[in-house]
Design a protein around this motif. Structure first.
Motif, PDB file in Angstrom:
ATOM      1  N   UNK A  22       0.734  -1.052  -0.018  1.00  0.00           N
ATOM      2  CA  UNK A  22       0.026  -0.015  -0.077  1.00  0.00           C
ATOM      3  C   UNK A  22       0.814   1.368   0.113  1.00  0.00           C
ATOM      4  N   UNK A  23       2.107   1.473   0.893  1.00  0.00           N
ATOM      5  CA  UNK A  23       2.742   2.357   0.766  1.00  0.00           C
ATOM      6  C   UNK A  23       3.727   2.366  -0.066  1.00  0.00           C
ATOM      7  N   UNK A  24       4.414   1.105  -0.257  1.00  0.00           N
ATOM      8  CA  UNK A  24       5.711   1.189  -1.331  1.00  0.00           C
ATOM      9  C   UNK A  24       5.399   1.256  -2.469  1.00  0.00           C
ATOM     10  N   UNK A  25       4.251   0.382  -3.059  1.00  0.00           N
ATOM     11  CA  UNK A  25       3.924   0.033  -4.258  1.00  0.00           C
ATOM     12  C   UNK A  25       2.719   1.042  -4.781  1.00  0.00           C
ATOM     13  N   UNK A  26       1.701   1.352  -4.153  1.00  0.00           N
ATOM     14  CA  UNK A  26       0.825   2.428  -4.412  1.00  0.00           C
ATOM     15  C   UNK A  26       1.005   3.932  -3.939  1.00  0.00           C
ATOM     16  N   UNK A  27       2.032   3.870  -3.159  1.00  0.00           N
ATOM     17  CA  UNK A  27       2.195   5.220  -2.666  1.00  0.00           C
ATOM     18  C   UNK A  27       1.403   5.924  -1.821  1.00  0.00           C
ATOM     19  N   UNK A  28       0.323   5.136  -0.894  1.00  0.00           N
ATOM     20  CA  UNK A  28      -0.670   5.593  -0.185  1.00  0.00           C
ATOM     21  C   UNK A  28      -0.103   5.987   1.123  1.00  0.00           C
ATOM     22  N   UNK A  29      -0.816   6.778   1.802  1.00  0.00           N
ATOM     23  CA  UNK A  29      -0.350   7.183   3.135  1.00  0.00           C
ATOM     24  C   UNK A  29      -1.088   6.348   3.927  1.00  0.00           C
ATOM     25  N   UNK A  30      -0.412   5.705   4.814  1.00  0.00           N
ATOM     26  CA  UNK A  30      -0.880   4.278   5.385  1.00  0.00           C
ATOM     27  C   UNK A  30      -0.866   4.754   7.106  1.00  0.00           C
ATOM     28  N   UNK A  31      -1.864   4.001   7.742  1.00  0.00           N
ATOM     29  CA  UNK A  31      -2.293   4.014   8.997  1.00  0.00           C
ATOM     30  C   UNK A  31      -2.748   2.856   9.390  1.00  0.00           C
ATOM     31  N   UNK A  32      -2.458   2.383  10.535  1.00  0.00           N
ATOM     32  CA  UNK A  32      -3.016   1.044  11.098  1.00  0.00           C
ATOM     33  C   UNK A  32      -3.773   1.396  12.533  1.00  0.00           C
ATOM     34  N   UNK A  33      -5.084   0.449  12.601  1.00  0.00           N
ATOM     35  CA  UNK A  33      -5.445   0.328  13.873  1.00  0.00           C
ATOM     36  C   UNK A  33      -5.462  -1.250  14.058  1.00  0.00           C
ATOM     37  N   UNK A  34      -5.057  -1.737  15.133  1.00  0.00           N
ATOM     38  CA  UNK A  34      -4.653  -3.108  15.248  1.00  0.00           C
ATOM     39  C   UNK A  34      -5.283  -3.462  16.700  1.00  0.00           C
ATOM     40  N   UNK A  35      -6.518  -4.075  16.697  1.00  0.00           N
ATOM     41  CA  UNK A  35      -7.225  -4.920  17.446  1.00  0.00           C
ATOM     42  C   UNK A  35      -6.677  -6.347  17.725  1.00  0.00           C
ATOM     43  N   UNK A  36      -6.055  -6.653  18.911  1.00  0.00           N
ATOM     44  CA  UNK A  36      -5.531  -7.905  19.047  1.00  0.00           C
ATOM     45  C   UNK A  36      -6.085  -8.890  20.151  1.00  0.00           C
ATOM     46  N   UNK A  37      -5.723  -9.909  20.132  1.00  0.00           N
ATOM     47  CA  UNK A  37      -5.863 -10.986  21.041  1.00  0.00           C
ATOM     48  C   UNK A  37      -7.320 -11.190  20.954  1.00  0.00           C
ATOM     49  N   UNK A  38      -8.098 -11.051  19.923  1.00  0.00           N
ATOM     50  CA  UNK A  38      -9.486 -11.320  19.559  1.00  0.00           C
ATOM     51  C   UNK A  38      -9.824 -12.750  19.770  1.00  0.00           C
ATOM     52  N   UNK A  39      -8.940 -13.788  20.158  1.00  0.00           N
ATOM     53  CA  UNK A  39      -9.524 -15.109  20.589  1.00  0.00           C
ATOM     54  C   UNK A  39      -9.693 -15.204  21.852  1.00  0.00           C
ATOM     55  N   UNK A  40      -9.109 -14.362  22.793  1.00  0.00           N
ATOM     56  CA  UNK A  40      -9.081 -14.536  24.081  1.00  0.00           C
ATOM     57  C   UNK A  40     -10.403 -14.992  24.730  1.00  0.00           C
ATOM     58  N   UNK A  41     -11.547 -14.504  24.337  1.00  0.00           N
ATOM     59  CA  UNK A  41     -12.921 -14.864  24.887  1.00  0.00           C
ATOM     60  C   UNK A  41     -13.405 -16.023  24.539  1.00  0.00           C
ATOM     61  N   UNK A  42     -12.663 -16.651  23.456  1.00  0.00           N
ATOM     62  CA  UNK A  42     -13.194 -18.056  23.119  1.00  0.00           C
ATOM     63  C   UNK A  42     -12.169 -18.905  23.268  1.00  0.00           C
ATOM     64  N   UNK A  43     -10.881 -18.750  23.739  1.00  0.00           N
ATOM     65  CA  UNK A  43     -10.059 -19.951  23.932  1.00  0.00           C
ATOM     66  C   UNK A  43      -9.704 -19.704  25.424  1.00  0.00           C
ATOM     67  N   UNK A  44     -10.140 -20.930  26.012  1.00  0.00           N
ATOM     68  CA  UNK A  44      -9.967 -20.883  27.540  1.00  0.00           C
ATOM     69  C   UNK A  44      -8.329 -20.712  27.748  1.00  0.00           C
ATOM     70  N   UNK A  45      -7.529 -21.290  26.990  1.00  0.00           N
ATOM     71  CA  UNK A  45      -6.004 -21.146  27.182  1.00  0.00           C
ATOM     72  C   UNK A  45      -5.633 -19.636  27.239  1.00  0.00           C
ATOM     73  N   UNK A  46      -6.407 -18.743  26.732  1.00  0.00           N
ATOM     74  CA  UNK A  46      -6.097 -17.541  26.525  1.00  0.00           C
ATOM     75  C   UNK A  46      -6.744 -16.358  27.696  1.00  0.00           C
ATOM     76  N   UNK A  47      -7.579 -17.124  28.419  1.00  0.00           N
ATOM     77  CA  UNK A  47      -8.654 -16.520  29.532  1.00  0.00           C
ATOM     78  C   UNK A  47      -7.832 -15.348  30.236  1.00  0.00           C
ATOM     79  N   UNK A  48      -6.631 -15.602  30.657  1.00  0.00           N
ATOM     80  CA  UNK A  48      -5.929 -14.570  31.543  1.00  0.00           C
ATOM     81  C   UNK A  48      -5.573 -13.354  30.569  1.00  0.00           C
TER      82      UNK A  48
END
Length: 216
Positions: free
Chosen positions: A161-187
């Motif tokens: 997006x930035x290197x090839x298309x020359x766009x001005x890039x920004x990210x929003x990163x919601x992570x750990x989305x499996x935590x509510x559904x995976x008991x091993x990630x409950x903490x």
């Protein structure tokens, strides 16, 4: 009148998808700022664009009069996607991580819109257009985490997006989305909740800031 190009690629619908939910918050704020504006929406999971073919690829470097009927038809489909990108004042992309990378449907869209000599090269036709990517993921791949080396979403999209298309890039990163559904990630649920809250706040703030900047 402003135009927002909104691409969703999650296989999950509505609120079941973090990338869709956060992108929807961005879009809602954007539309609030630009009630008379236009939103071009593509859900490439529900309605996939064609994967790149030899005819579609080769047509990009052939003169119109030299294209076969197959090449002309294939390039017409690419051209529609390219022109949507070129006409957009801003771009919003939902890009969940699947098996360490972006969905194949989003890759197909990118393969279609990247055209050397037009959208990429010395003077990319959409150069400088702001793009916000909601890069959701089930775990954490942030610097310093055990799986940092498996992060191929932001790295790839920055190159394209930035290197090839020359766009001005920004990210929003919601992570750990499996935590509510995976008991091993409950903490990790509190970290997930904090990340989700921050993502929605970022989406609204970035949409407002970008909308105001474009309108100025």
């Amino acid at each position: 009148m402003t135009t927002l190009l909104h691409i969703d690629s999650s296989v999950f619908p509505g609120e079941a998808s973090s990338s869709r939910s956060v992108a929807a918050a961005f879009r809602w704020t954007w539309e609030e700022q630009h009630p008379e504006g236009t939103v071009i929406y593509r859900d490439v999971a529900a309605n996939p664009v064609p994967h790149i073919t030899a005819a579609a690829w080769s047509a990009g470097s052939a003169a119109p009069v030299e294209r076969s009927a197959e090449q002309s038809a294939a390039f017409a489909a690419r051209l529609e996607l390219i022109e949507e990108l070129e006409q957009a004042d801003a771009v919003l992309i939902g890009a969940p991580m699947y098996n360490y990378a972006i969905p194949s449907t989003l890759k197909a869209w990118l393969d279609n819109v990247i055209l050397p000599g037009r959208t990429s090269g010395e003077r990319p036709s959409a150069q400088g257009t702001p793009v916000v990517v909601v890069a959701s993921r089930g775990g954490s791949y942030a610097p310093g985490t055990p799986r940092e080396g498996y992060e191929f979403v932001q790295n790839y999209l920055e190159a394209v997006l930035k290197g090839s298309l020359g766009l001005e890039l920004d990210f929003i990163v919601p992570e750990l989305t499996m935590a509510p559904r995976n008991p091993a990630m409950s903490e990790l649920i509190p970290l997930y909740e904090a990340s989700r809250k921050r993502a929605f706040e970022d989406a609204s703030a970035k949409a407002k800031e970008l909308a105001e900047r474009i309108a100025a």
